[in-house]
Design a protein around this motif. Structure first.
Motif, PDB file in Angstrom:
ATOM      1  N   LEU A   7       0.832  -1.191   0.000  1.00 24.86           N
ATOM      2  CA  LEU A   7       0.000   0.000   0.000  1.00 24.86           C
ATOM      3  C   LEU A   7       0.872   1.249   0.000  1.00 24.86           C
ATOM      4  N   ARG A   8       0.363   2.306  -0.614  1.00 25.55           N
ATOM      5  CA  ARG A   8       1.114   3.564  -0.717  1.00 25.55           C
ATOM      6  C   ARG A   8       0.654   4.532   0.358  1.00 25.55           C
ATOM      7  N   PRO A   9       1.551   4.917   1.292  1.00 22.04           N
ATOM      8  CA  PRO A   9       1.192   5.937   2.286  1.00 22.04           C
ATOM      9  C   PRO A   9       0.974   7.284   1.597  1.00 22.04           C
ATOM     10  N   THR A  10      -0.046   7.986   2.029  1.00 18.61           N
ATOM     11  CA  THR A  10      -0.305   9.311   1.466  1.00 18.61           C
ATOM     12  C   THR A  10      -0.275  10.344   2.588  1.00 18.61           C
ATOM     13  N   THR A  11      -1.407  10.720   3.121  1.00 19.13           N
ATOM     14  CA  THR A  11      -1.486  11.739   4.165  1.00 19.13           C
ATOM     15  C   THR A  11      -1.299  11.131   5.550  1.00 19.13           C
ATOM     16  N   HIS A  12      -0.622  11.882   6.420  1.00 16.07           N
ATOM     17  CA  HIS A  12      -0.438  11.436   7.802  1.00 16.07           C
ATOM     18  C   HIS A  12      -1.086  12.448   8.740  1.00 16.07           C
ATOM     19  N   GLN A  13      -1.799  11.927   9.738  1.00 14.30           N
ATOM     20  CA  GLN A  13      -2.384  12.768  10.780  1.00 14.30           C
ATOM     21  C   GLN A  13      -1.911  12.258  12.131  1.00 14.30           C
ATOM     22  N   SER A  18      -6.789  12.260  24.862  1.00 15.53           N
ATOM     23  CA  SER A  18      -6.539  12.566  26.273  1.00 15.53           C
ATOM     24  C   SER A  18      -7.756  12.279  27.144  1.00 15.53           C
ATOM     25  N   GLY A  19      -8.417  11.181  26.890  1.00 18.35           N
ATOM     26  CA  GLY A  19      -9.552  10.799  27.714  1.00 18.35           C
ATOM     27  C   GLY A  19     -10.904  11.152  27.137  1.00 18.35           C
ATOM     28  N   SER A  20     -10.948  12.031  26.146  1.00 16.59           N
ATOM     29  CA  SER A  20     -12.190  12.372  25.445  1.00 16.59           C
ATOM     30  C   SER A  20     -12.025  11.994  23.982  1.00 16.59           C
ATOM     31  N   SER A  21     -13.131  11.693  23.319  1.00 20.30           N
ATOM     32  CA  SER A  21     -13.083  11.326  21.910  1.00 20.30           C
ATOM     33  C   SER A  21     -12.614  12.511  21.068  1.00 20.30           C
ATOM     34  N   VAL A  22     -11.657  12.258  20.190  1.00 22.07           N
ATOM     35  CA  VAL A  22     -11.151  13.266  19.266  1.00 22.07           C
ATOM     36  C   VAL A  22     -11.170  12.652  17.862  1.00 22.07           C
ATOM     37  N   ALA A  23     -11.643  13.428  16.877  1.00 19.97           N
ATOM     38  CA  ALA A  23     -11.786  12.909  15.514  1.00 19.97           C
ATOM     39  C   ALA A  23     -10.718  13.477  14.583  1.00 19.97           C
ATOM     40  N   SER A  24     -10.368  12.681  13.589  1.00 19.81           N
ATOM     41  CA  SER A  24      -9.418  13.100  12.563  1.00 19.81           C
ATOM     42  C   SER A  24     -10.121  14.013  11.568  1.00 19.81           C
ATOM     43  N   TYR A  33      -7.395   2.726   2.752  1.00 21.27           N
ATOM     44  CA  TYR A  33      -7.027   2.093   4.019  1.00 21.27           C
ATOM     45  C   TYR A  33      -6.403   3.139   4.933  1.00 21.27           C
ATOM     46  N   VAL A  34      -6.420   2.881   6.230  1.00 21.52           N
ATOM     47  CA  VAL A  34      -5.659   3.693   7.172  1.00 21.52           C
ATOM     48  C   VAL A  34      -4.881   2.767   8.091  1.00 21.52           C
ATOM     49  N   ARG A  35      -3.701   3.211   8.453  1.00 23.32           N
ATOM     50  CA  ARG A  35      -2.864   2.494   9.420  1.00 23.32           C
ATOM     51  C   ARG A  35      -2.925   3.278  10.718  1.00 23.32           C
ATOM     52  N   ILE A  36      -3.286   2.585  11.799  1.00 25.58           N
ATOM     53  CA  ILE A  36      -3.383   3.196  13.128  1.00 25.58           C
ATOM     54  C   ILE A  36      -2.260   2.615  13.983  1.00 25.58           C
ATOM     55  N   ALA A  37      -1.436   3.484  14.553  1.00 23.12           N
ATOM     56  CA  ALA A  37      -0.354   3.049  15.446  1.00 23.12           C
ATOM     57  C   ALA A  37      -0.391   3.918  16.698  1.00 23.12           C
ATOM     58  N   THR A  38      -0.146   3.298  17.857  1.00 19.24           N
ATOM     59  CA  THR A  38      -0.234   4.015  19.124  1.00 19.24           C
ATOM     60  C   THR A  38       0.649   3.352  20.185  1.00 19.24           C
ATOM     61  N   VAL A  87      -1.640   9.304  18.720  1.00 18.16           N
ATOM     62  CA  VAL A  87      -2.066   8.280  17.761  1.00 18.16           C
ATOM     63  C   VAL A  87      -1.667   8.699  16.352  1.00 18.16           C
ATOM     64  N   SER A  88      -0.995   7.788  15.659  1.00 18.14           N
ATOM     65  CA  SER A  88      -0.585   8.012  14.274  1.00 18.14           C
ATOM     66  C   SER A  88      -1.622   7.411  13.341  1.00 18.14           C
ATOM     67  N   VAL A  89      -2.146   8.254  12.438  1.00 15.08           N
ATOM     68  CA  VAL A  89      -3.144   7.817  11.448  1.00 15.08           C
ATOM     69  C   VAL A  89      -2.536   8.086  10.073  1.00 15.08           C
ATOM     70  N   THR A  90      -2.230   7.031   9.334  1.00 19.12           N
ATOM     71  CA  THR A  90      -1.636   7.166   8.002  1.00 19.12           C
ATOM     72  C   THR A  90      -2.622   6.691   6.964  1.00 19.12           C
TER      73      THR A  90
END
Length: 94
Positions: A7-13, A18-24, A33-38, A87-90
Motif C-alpha cells: 500500500l502507498r502511504p499518502t497523508t499522515h495525521q 486525552s480521555g475524550s473522543s477526538v476525531a481526525s 485504508y488507514v494504518r493506526i499506530a499508538t 495516535v498516528s493515522v496514516t
C-alpha cells in the motif's frame, strides 16, 4: 517486525487522545485504508461523524499498544479516538 502490504502511504495525521473522543480530518478521495499506530491502548470508531467510546459493549474497536493495525475505509470518513496517547493515522491507497 516488518509488514509490507503493498500500500502507498499518502497523508499522515497525528491525533492526541486525552480521555475524550477526538476525531481526525476527513480521509482524502484516494484513501482506501488507514494504518493506526499508538504507544498506548485506545479505542477507535470510523464514520462521517464518529465518537469513540471505551465503554464495554460499544461499537468502538480496541487497538492495543504497539500493535499497528490497517483498516479498510471509505473516502470522506473520519476516525475518532479515545484513550490517553499520541495516535498516528496514516492514509493509504492501493
Amino acid at each position: 517486525m516488518s509488514f509490507n502490504y503493498g500500500l502507498r502511504p499518502t497523508t499522515h495525521q497525528s491525533l492526541t487522545a486525552s480521555g475524550s473522543s477526538v476525531a481526525s480530518a476527513a480521509f482524502g478521495t484516494q484513501t482506501e485504508y488507514v494504518r493506526i499506530a499508538t504507544p498506548a491502548d485506545i479505542h477507535i470508531l470510523f464514520g462521517t461523524t464518529p465518537t469513540a467510546s471505551a465503554t464495554a459493549g460499544s461499537a468502538s474497536i480496541f487497538v492495543p499498544a504497539d500493535q499497528p493495525e490497517i483498516f479498510k475505509v471509505s473516502p470522506g470518513e473520519k476516525v475518532a479516538v479515545i484513550g490517553t496517547a499520541e495516535v498516528s493515522v496514516t492514509e493509504m491507497s492501493g
